[in-house]
Design an enzyme around this catalytic site. Structure first.
Site, PDB file in Angstrom:
ATOM      1  N   THR A   1      64.094  27.006  71.437  1.00 29.47           N
ATOM      2  CA  THR A   1      64.918  25.838  71.741  1.00 29.47           C
ATOM      3  C   THR A   1      64.025  24.661  72.142  1.00 29.47           C
ATOM      4  OG1 THR A   1      66.437  27.446  72.651  1.00 29.47           O
ATOM      5  CG2 THR A   1      66.984  25.150  73.002  1.00 29.47           C
TER       6      THR A   1
ATOM      7  N   ARG B   1      68.423  35.436  64.114  1.00 28.02           N
ATOM      8  CA  ARG B   1      67.027  35.860  63.931  1.00 28.02           C
ATOM      9  C   ARG B   1      66.605  36.943  64.923  1.00 28.02           C
ATOM     10  NH1 ARG B   1      63.672  30.566  65.916  1.00 28.02           N
ATOM     11  NH2 ARG B   1      64.806  29.641  64.209  1.00 28.02           N
ATOM     12  N   HIS B   2      67.250  37.013  66.078  1.00 28.36           N
ATOM     13  CA  HIS B   2      66.901  38.095  67.007  1.00 28.36           C
ATOM     14  C   HIS B   2      68.151  38.842  67.487  1.00 28.36           C
ATOM     15  CE1 HIS B   2      67.460  34.704  69.715  1.00 28.36           C
ATOM     16  NE2 HIS B   2      66.246  34.236  69.576  1.00 28.36           N
TER      17      HIS B   2
ATOM     18  N   HIS C   1      62.971  27.715  80.806  1.00 28.75           N
ATOM     19  CA  HIS C   1      62.189  27.535  79.568  1.00 28.75           C
ATOM     20  C   HIS C   1      60.704  27.407  79.892  1.00 28.75           C
ATOM     21  CE1 HIS C   1      61.185  26.774  75.432  1.00 28.75           C
ATOM     22  NE2 HIS C   1      62.427  27.083  75.132  1.00 28.75           N
TER      23      HIS C   1
ATOM     24  N   GLU D   1      73.947  32.308  75.638  1.00 29.54           N
ATOM     25  CA  GLU D   1      73.483  31.005  75.152  1.00 29.54           C
ATOM     26  C   GLU D   1      73.955  30.852  73.720  1.00 29.54           C
ATOM     27  OE1 GLU D   1      69.264  30.704  75.244  1.00 29.54           O
ATOM     28  OE2 GLU D   1      69.167  30.841  77.402  1.00 29.54           O
TER      29      GLU D   1
ATOM     30  N   HIS E   1      63.682  38.396  73.236  1.00 28.76           N
ATOM     31  CA  HIS E   1      62.414  38.822  72.618  1.00 28.76           C
ATOM     32  C   HIS E   1      62.318  40.323  72.423  1.00 28.76           C
ATOM     33  CE1 HIS E   1      61.018  34.815  72.261  1.00 28.76           C
ATOM     34  NE2 HIS E   1      61.438  34.591  73.498  1.00 28.76           N
TER      35      HIS E   1
ATOM     36  N   ASN F   1      66.235  36.629  80.097  1.00 24.94           N
ATOM     37  CA  ASN F   1      66.590  36.444  78.694  1.00 24.94           C
ATOM     38  C   ASN F   1      65.908  37.552  77.871  1.00 24.94           C
ATOM     39  OD1 ASN F   1      66.234  35.597  75.965  1.00 24.94           O
ATOM     40  ND2 ASN F   1      66.980  33.591  76.560  1.00 24.94           N
TER      41      ASN F   1
ATOM     42  N   GLU G   1      71.711  23.424  83.136  1.00 24.80           N
ATOM     43  CA  GLU G   1      70.415  24.098  83.175  1.00 24.80           C
ATOM     44  C   GLU G   1      69.364  23.067  82.781  1.00 24.80           C
ATOM     45  OE1 GLU G   1      69.960  27.824  81.034  1.00 24.80           O
ATOM     46  OE2 GLU G   1      67.777  27.606  81.058  1.00 24.80           O
TER      47      GLU G   1
ATOM     48  N   ARG H   1      71.878  33.252  68.001  1.00 18.97           N
ATOM     49  CA  ARG H   1      71.612  32.090  67.152  1.00 18.97           C
ATOM     50  C   ARG H   1      72.442  32.168  65.884  1.00 18.97           C
ATOM     51  NH1 ARG H   1      66.568  29.225  68.420  1.00 18.97           N
ATOM     52  NH2 ARG H   1      66.989  28.181  66.466  1.00 18.97           N
TER      53      ARG H   1
ATOM     54  N   HIS I   1      70.717  34.795  73.623  1.00 23.26           N
ATOM     55  CA  HIS I   1      71.053  33.673  72.744  1.00 23.26           C
ATOM     56  C   HIS I   1      71.424  34.226  71.373  1.00 23.26           C
ATOM     57  CE1 HIS I   1      69.518  29.557  70.963  1.00 23.26           C
ATOM     58  NE2 HIS I   1      70.752  29.848  70.585  1.00 23.26           N
TER      59      HIS I   1
HETATM   60  N1  PXP Z   1      66.972  28.781  78.941  1.00 20.90           N
HETATM   61  C1  PXP Z   1      67.348  28.421  77.690  1.00 20.90           C
HETATM   62  C2  PXP Z   1      68.542  27.551  77.534  1.00 20.90           C
HETATM   63  C3  PXP Z   1      66.639  28.881  76.564  1.00 20.90           C
HETATM   64  O1  PXP Z   1      67.030  28.512  75.330  1.00 20.90           O
HETATM   65  C4  PXP Z   1      65.553  29.746  76.754  1.00 20.90           C
HETATM   66  C5  PXP Z   1      64.807  30.275  75.573  1.00 20.90           C
HETATM   67  O2  PXP Z   1      65.618  31.075  74.791  1.00 20.90           O
HETATM   68  C6  PXP Z   1      65.210  30.105  78.072  1.00 20.90           C
HETATM   69  C7  PXP Z   1      65.920  29.588  79.144  1.00 20.90           C
HETATM   70  C8  PXP Z   1      64.091  31.045  78.368  1.00 20.90           C
HETATM   71  O3  PXP Z   1      62.879  30.475  77.963  1.00 20.90           O
HETATM   72  P1  PXP Z   1      61.580  31.378  77.955  1.00 20.90           P
HETATM   73  O4  PXP Z   1      61.806  32.470  76.969  1.00 20.90           O
HETATM   74  O5  PXP Z   1      60.502  30.422  77.556  1.00 20.90           O
HETATM   75  O6  PXP Z   1      61.408  31.909  79.358  1.00 20.90           O
END
Ligand code: PXP
Length: 243
Positions: free
Chosen positions: A105, A53-54, A192, A74, A14, A11, A155, A49, A47
């Site tokens: 999330t 925001r990102h 997550h 996402e 960030h 993901n 997931e 959103r 993602h």
């Molecule tokens: N899976 C989903 C559905 C998420 O929303 C996120 C966070 O955006 C992640 C995985 C990844 O989480 P993390 O950034 O904490 O590894």
């Protein structure tokens, strides 16, 4: 029986968070996605959103164009996003809950209280040939509901586990839900809050075929670079899976 090879999707939200701190062009999440792929990622997750925001719309276009492995978008279960996904056609959509005031999330998608809305979104995306996964809390009842609504994948939210990795209950909930999902014929993903320190017990669950990991890999990359951060996570997953 040896566990099947597990996919690592990274993901890259960030990277966009860092860019948005200055509203400039760097660092570019699409460039990061390519670097993750070169380092061995099996797919890229982003993602979009509602508050942007990102990740921005242009990033989604860039990812769709440049990602060579697999693109997992996402998004919230809302009309604006469904329309965008149907137009852009990522390989996979993971439906997630979204609250504006949240930092990240929090909790899985509520698929119990308004099932018809989730079902119609799944149908609309499936009709556009997009594979649909639901980000859900790890409880067998919610897993069963995901199957009833027509998702092909789930997931499992690993947030509670990642906060309490030593609690036998949190890992048991993931194991039980993964088993139930596989029994029902669902593809089982998880993610997550996973890090190289806590990923082992989750990676070792044989039914889990895909992990979505973002924050810890991007954070580690600040110190050791993206290439090593991806490889470090891959190795942590591989060694848990093979032991
Ligand atoms: N899976 C989903 C559905 C998420 O929303 C996120 C966070 O955006 C992640 C995985 C990844 O989480 P993390 O950034 O904490 O590894």
């Amino acid at each position: 029986m040896s566990a099947k090879q597990q996919r690592l999707y990274i993901n890259i939200d960030h990277v966009a968070t860092l860019r948005q701190a200055r509203r400039g062009a760097e660092p570019d999440p699409v460039e990061a996605a390519i670097a993750c792929e070169v380092a061995g990622a099996d797919g890229i997750t982003a993602h979009l959103r509602e508050d942007r925001r990102h990740i921005q719309d242009a990033d989604i276009m860039g990812l769709k164009e440049k990602v060579q492995t697999y693109f997992n978008l996402e998004m919230a279960c809302v009309a604006e996003m469904v329309e965008l996904a149907r137009r852009i056609k990522p390989e996979q959509v993971t439906l997630v809950p979204e609250r504006r005031e949240e930092i990240t999330t929090e909790g899985g998608l509520d698929i119990i209280s308004d099932p018809s809305r989730v079902k119609s979104v799944i149908e609309s995306l499936t009709e556009a040939r997009i594979r649909v996964s639901l980000f859900i809390d790890p409880t067998p009842a919610v897993v069963e509901q995901a199957k009833t609504l027509g998702a092909v994948a789930i997931e499992l939210h690993t947030g509670t586990y990642s906060h309490h990795p030593d609690s036998p209950k949190t890992i048991a909930a993931l194991r039980d839900s993964a088993r139930r999902g596989a029994e029902l014929g669902l593809a089982v993903h998880a993610g997550h809050g996973l890090t190289v320190i806590n990923v082992g017990p989750v990676a070792a669950i044989p039914e889990i075929e895909e992990l979505n990991i973002g924050h810890s890999i991007i954070s580690r990359a600040v110190f050791i670079g993206l290439d090593r951060a991806v490889k470090e996570m891959r190795e942590a997953m591989r060694s848990a899976r093979s032991s």
